[in-house]
Design an enzyme around this catalytic site. Structure first.
Site, PDB file in Angstrom:
ATOM      1  N   LYS A 197       9.917 -15.092 -13.440  1.00 37.99           N
ATOM      2  CA  LYS A 197       9.459 -14.048 -14.378  1.00 37.99           C
ATOM      3  C   LYS A 197       8.240 -14.533 -15.145  1.00 37.99           C
ATOM      4  CE  LYS A 197      10.949 -11.291 -13.181  1.00 37.99           C
ATOM      5  NZ  LYS A 197      11.946 -10.819 -12.273  1.00 37.99           N
TER       6      LYS A 197
ATOM      7  N   LYS B 236       5.181  -3.561  -6.209  1.00 39.52           N
ATOM      8  CA  LYS B 236       6.625  -3.404  -6.398  1.00 39.52           C
ATOM      9  C   LYS B 236       7.384  -3.423  -5.077  1.00 39.52           C
ATOM     10  CE  LYS B 236      10.142  -2.504  -9.085  1.00 39.52           C
ATOM     11  NZ  LYS B 236      10.595  -3.709  -9.790  1.00 39.52           N
TER      12      LYS B 236
ATOM     13  N   GLU C   4       5.054 -14.795 -12.789  1.00 39.35           N
ATOM     14  CA  GLU C   4       4.464 -13.533 -12.302  1.00 39.35           C
ATOM     15  C   GLU C   4       3.887 -12.698 -13.439  1.00 39.35           C
ATOM     16  OE1 GLU C   4       7.089 -10.626 -10.429  1.00 39.35           O
ATOM     17  OE2 GLU C   4       8.768 -11.478 -11.518  1.00 39.35           O
TER      18      GLU C   4
ATOM     19  N   ASN D 244      -0.556   1.502   5.852  1.00 36.99           N
ATOM     20  CA  ASN D 244       0.280   0.531   5.150  1.00 36.99           C
ATOM     21  C   ASN D 244       0.904  -0.354   6.221  1.00 36.99           C
ATOM     22  OD1 ASN D 244       2.131  -0.832   3.546  1.00 36.99           O
ATOM     23  ND2 ASN D 244       3.637   0.824   3.655  1.00 36.99           N
ATOM     24  N   GLY D 245       0.672  -1.667   6.131  1.00 37.66           N
ATOM     25  CA  GLY D 245       1.219  -2.574   7.140  1.00 37.66           C
ATOM     26  C   GLY D 245       0.164  -3.586   7.541  1.00 37.66           C
TER      27      GLY D 245
ATOM     28  N   TRP E 145      -2.941  -2.672  -1.579  1.00 36.75           N
ATOM     29  CA  TRP E 145      -2.582  -4.046  -1.937  1.00 36.75           C
ATOM     30  C   TRP E 145      -3.188  -4.886  -0.824  1.00 36.75           C
ATOM     31  CZ3 TRP E 145       0.237  -7.992   0.417  1.00 36.75           C
ATOM     32  CH2 TRP E 145       0.595  -9.062  -0.419  1.00 36.75           C
TER      33      TRP E 145
ATOM     34  N   CYS F  64       0.820  -1.195   0.000  1.00 39.35           N
ATOM     35  CA  CYS F  64       0.000   0.000   0.000  1.00 39.35           C
ATOM     36  C   CYS F  64       0.865   1.262   0.000  1.00 39.35           C
ATOM     37  CB  CYS F  64      -0.943   0.098   1.200  1.00 39.35           C
ATOM     38  SG  CYS F  64      -1.946  -1.391   1.412  1.00 39.35           S
TER      39      CYS F  64
ATOM     40  N   ARG G  72       3.172   0.381  -5.336  1.00 41.77           N
ATOM     41  CA  ARG G  72       3.059  -0.291  -4.040  1.00 41.77           C
ATOM     42  C   ARG G  72       1.761  -1.078  -3.896  1.00 41.77           C
ATOM     43  NH1 ARG G  72       6.808   2.518  -0.739  1.00 41.77           N
ATOM     44  NH2 ARG G  72       6.052   1.395   1.059  1.00 41.77           N
TER      45      ARG G  72
ATOM     46  N   HIS H 153      15.192 -36.980  -9.692  1.00 44.59           N
ATOM     47  CA  HIS H 153      14.768 -37.269  -8.314  1.00 44.59           C
ATOM     48  C   HIS H 153      13.298 -36.910  -8.070  1.00 44.59           C
ATOM     49  CE1 HIS H 153      18.861 -38.257  -7.437  1.00 44.59           C
ATOM     50  NE2 HIS H 153      19.246 -37.090  -7.941  1.00 44.59           N
TER      51      HIS H 153
ATOM     52  N   GLU I 229      15.045 -17.769 -11.793  1.00 35.51           N
ATOM     53  CA  GLU I 229      14.589 -16.424 -12.142  1.00 35.51           C
ATOM     54  C   GLU I 229      13.699 -16.461 -13.397  1.00 35.51           C
ATOM     55  OE1 GLU I 229      14.342 -13.746 -10.723  1.00 35.51           O
ATOM     56  OE2 GLU I 229      14.241 -12.177 -12.238  1.00 35.51           O
TER      57      GLU I 229
HETATM   58  C1  F6R Z   1      10.086 -10.356  -9.005  1.00 34.57           C
HETATM   59  C2  F6R Z   1      10.249  -9.308  -8.021  1.00 34.57           C
HETATM   60  C3  F6R Z   1      10.206  -9.686  -6.587  1.00 34.57           C
HETATM   61  C4  F6R Z   1      11.221  -8.849  -5.788  1.00 34.57           C
HETATM   62  C5  F6R Z   1      11.065  -9.127  -4.286  1.00 34.57           C
HETATM   63  C6  F6R Z   1      12.096  -8.374  -3.482  1.00 34.57           C
HETATM   64  O1  F6R Z   1      10.173  -9.841 -10.296  1.00 34.57           O
HETATM   65  O2  F6R Z   1      10.387  -8.166  -8.341  1.00 34.57           O
HETATM   66  O3  F6R Z   1      10.414 -11.041  -6.395  1.00 34.57           O
HETATM   67  O4  F6R Z   1      12.504  -9.189  -6.215  1.00 34.57           O
HETATM   68  O5  F6R Z   1       9.789  -8.729  -3.882  1.00 34.57           O
HETATM   69  O6  F6R Z   1      12.001  -7.012  -3.691  1.00 34.57           O
HETATM   70  P1  F6R Z   1      13.207  -6.051  -3.354  1.00 34.57           P
HETATM   71  O7  F6R Z   1      14.308  -6.362  -4.319  1.00 34.57           O
HETATM   72  O8  F6R Z   1      12.652  -4.668  -3.561  1.00 34.57           O
HETATM   73  O9  F6R Z   1      13.605  -6.324  -1.949  1.00 34.57           O
END
Ligand code: F6R
Length: 606
Positions: free
Chosen positions: A483, A601, A486, A98-99, A74, A2, A27, A502, A479
């Site tokens: 990607k 984000k 998500e 937020n929290g 969020w 948020c 956020r 395994h 990774e």
């Molecule tokens: C995936 C992604 C998340 C962040 C994770 C940590 O694309 O962006 O998995 O990597 O939430 O976020 P930070 O790097 O801001 O601590």
């Protein structure tokens, strides 16, 4: 997560609140809302979806008032809906939060016993009703203190009061909050980015701080309710362009600019003349490091996994990696001779911050690798290594991942050199190979530009996808899978190629796409054998290699040959086709590229 904003002014505030909320959408973006004081009453407007919807709402029915708070949500407690959107208001009080309030159920029961009725399923509404209740018998400061003392969990709050109609109150415990100073108005915001267009003068609240903001004054109190002075920081002018330009979305811009990201980062750390790396005031003598502990979440954690291979190859230091949300609750044996490294793009991730806080309480040396240098994680660590990637707006991390890996690699070779674990010649060769990396990233981007959209079409009917690699390609497989899931909501798994037999091999069936990462390294032959095992079971293989791919196998459905480089630099190039694959599959499925569903984000809740 948020995002919250508050403005105390002598002009109408709703336009600026909306503009700031748009900046905070990274956020959270499942609902938005605003409250202002109009004619002595709290006026609340909220809606589901993006800030654009709220803006349209205000266009039809303006929210006047020179005092206001706003929120982008969020969802944690309660589905994304209009009623669960913030602010949460009673006749007397309006709150944005937020929290997470961990004792909200218990508090709710107590308030219900007193006759209060809840409109939403959120944890936040207890704050509104607690304040409302305390205000019946207490003055403002007392009511705020009593409410905050009652709350367990984390919060950044923005509060309006009907009776005290010239103030916005802010409070912080665990979630970030900043105050900004403007001409005849002052602001409250989740971060300085949201306030930057209005002011460059910022104060960050610390845990336990409360602030009372009017249009011409800001007072701060600490957790003991003592009035305190706080430092005002002047934000530097942005050297980065945060517009999309000709790109369709931020993510494609961020992917296609990764050669520039790499160049900027390398320039910041490498002394071109002396063929050396600058780390300035590193907090621990490399020779004394007993163990390196790398901690992060999501993509940042994947950069830690990559770094484990580098540190192990280049130094004799034992390395441990951990997911922050696990680290912070384990019974860790701390050691002052260990170096604890925290990796985070935003620098605000609650779990990573919690793990850092635990380290600080145990008085061990901490170093953070962040993109946002004004962030809570950066401000709390002993030493900061910025990744210099510039603002990353797309929710899925791309250029920050490249930046995190770069800084970790640079750190690994520097520590290795200082400990004399590689020769000066090898060290200088590594530096000159690094300098070539931006051009290789650019060639890889160019090479993948046409082929990946064709491969992506093949994924549309897939039930799931596997990504396999060994050694340094294993974290890149993780990774790649993250990607893809998500962005395109397609189930994907990243696995060490050798681990397939395994268990996960049972998933392979006719037509299942399997992405094999196999650069020419010490694992090459073994990975290619694992690939054959997949092909033999009907898997549809997409091979990414830097070896002459024609000779590898005829049964590969697609193969991509990316540029050759130093073995240890292959993760940087292997990442690019996987980012583009996720991007194109998501585009074909019409997914929201910059704002995937259910995500945000900056993850400021546990
Ligand atoms: C995936 C992604 C998340 C962040 C994770 C940590 O694309 O962006 O998995 O990597 O939430 O976020 P930070 O790097 O801001 O601590």
């Amino acid at each position: 997560m948020c995002g919250i904003i508050g403005i105390a002014s002598n002009k109408l505030v709703s336009t600026n609140i909306i503009q700031s909320l748009k900046k905070l959408e990274y956020r959270g973006y499942d609902s938005a809302g605003i409250a202002t004081i109009v004619n002595g009453e709290i006026n609340e407007k909220k809606c589901t979806g993006r800030v654009d919807n709220l803006e349209k709402m205000l266009f039809k029915s303006p929210s006047n008032g020179s005092l206001g708070i706003g929120h982008v949500r969020w969802a944690t407690h309660g589905i994304p809906s209009q009623v669960n959107a913030h602010p949460h208001s009673s006749e007397e009080v309006s709150v944005v939060h937020n929290g997470i309030i961990e004792n909200s159920n218990e508090l709710k029961k107590n308030l219900e016993k007193k006759g209060y009725k809840f409109k939403s399923q959120t944890d936040t509404e207890v704050i509104t009703l607690l304040l409302t209740d305390f205000l019946k018998n207490c003055d403002l400061v007392d009511a705020i203190n009593k409410t905050l003392k009652t709350l367990n969990g984390s919060f950044a709050l923005g509060i309006l009061f009907r009776k005290y109609n010239n103030i916005v109150v802010g409070a912080r415990r665990g979630s970030p909050l900043a105050v900004g100073y403007g001409p005849e108005e002052n602001y409250l915001g989740s971060d300085s980015y949201a306030l930057k267009s209005m002011t460059k003068k910022i104060t960050y609240l610390d845990d336990g701080d409360v602030c009372i903001i009017t249009n011409n004054k800001v007072d701060f109190y600490n957790s003991k309710n003592k009035k305190i002075n706080k430092k005002i920081l002047i934000l530097s002018n942005d050297k980065y362009n945060v517009e999309k330009g000709d790109y369709k979305d931020f993510m494609s811009k961020e992917i296609y600019e990764q050669n520039i990201t790499a160049k900027t980062c390398i320039k910041e750390y490498i002394d071109q003349l002396r063929k050396d790396i600058n780390l300035y005031n590193f907090p621990i003598q490399p020779i004394e490091i007993k163990k390196i502990v790398l901690i992060g979440c999501g993509t940042a954690y994947h950069s830690c996994v990559t770094a484990k291979y580098w540190f192990e190859e280049l130094t004799n230091i034992p390395v441990e990696i951990d997911i922050a949300s696990e680290f912070r609750y384990r019974k860790i044996k701390f050691d002052k001779k260990n170096l604890y490294i925290f990796v985070s793009q935003s620098g605000e991730t609650a779990d990573t911050f919690g793990a850092l806080d635990l380290c600080k309480k145990n008085k061990v040396k901490t170093c953070s690798i962040v993109n946002v240098v004004e962030s809570s994680i950066a401000r709390s660590s002993d030493f900061v290594l910025p990744i210099h990637a510039g603002p990353e707006i797309g929710v899925a991390s791309t250029k920050a991942f490249i930046g995190q890996m770069l800084v970790l690699y640079i750190l690994a070779i520097k520590i290795s050199d200082l400990r004399k674990e590689i020769s000066r010649l090898e060290y200088e060769k590594k530096i000159s190979d690094l300098k070539k990396l931006p051009d290789l990233i650019k060639s890889t981007l160019d090479y993948c530009q046409n082929s990946i959209p064709i491969i992506a079409k093949d994924f549309l009917k897939a039930k799931g996808v596997m990504f396999l690699g060994r050694g340094l390609s294993f974290p890149i497989a993780l990774e790649g899978a993250l990607k893809l899931k998500e962005l395109s909501y397609l189930h994907a798994e990243g696995y060490p190629a050798g681990e397939m037999k395994h268990g996960p091999l049972a998933l392979i069936e006719e037509g299942l796409p399997v992405v094999i990462l196999s650069p020419k390294d010490k694992y090459f032959e073994k990975t290619i054998s694992n690939m054959q095992e997949v092909i033999a079971r009907g898997g549809k293989v997409i091979l990414i290699t830097n070896e002459n791919n024609k000779i590898i196998s005829e049964n590969v459905r697609f193969s991509l040959k990316i540029p050759k480089t130093d073995e240890q630099l292959s993760p940087f190039l292997m990442t690019i086709p996987l980012q583009l694959l996720a991007y194109h599959v998501a585009s074909l499925k019409n997914c929201d590229i910059d704002k995937p569903r259910n995500l945000a984000k900056s993850v400021t809740v546990e």
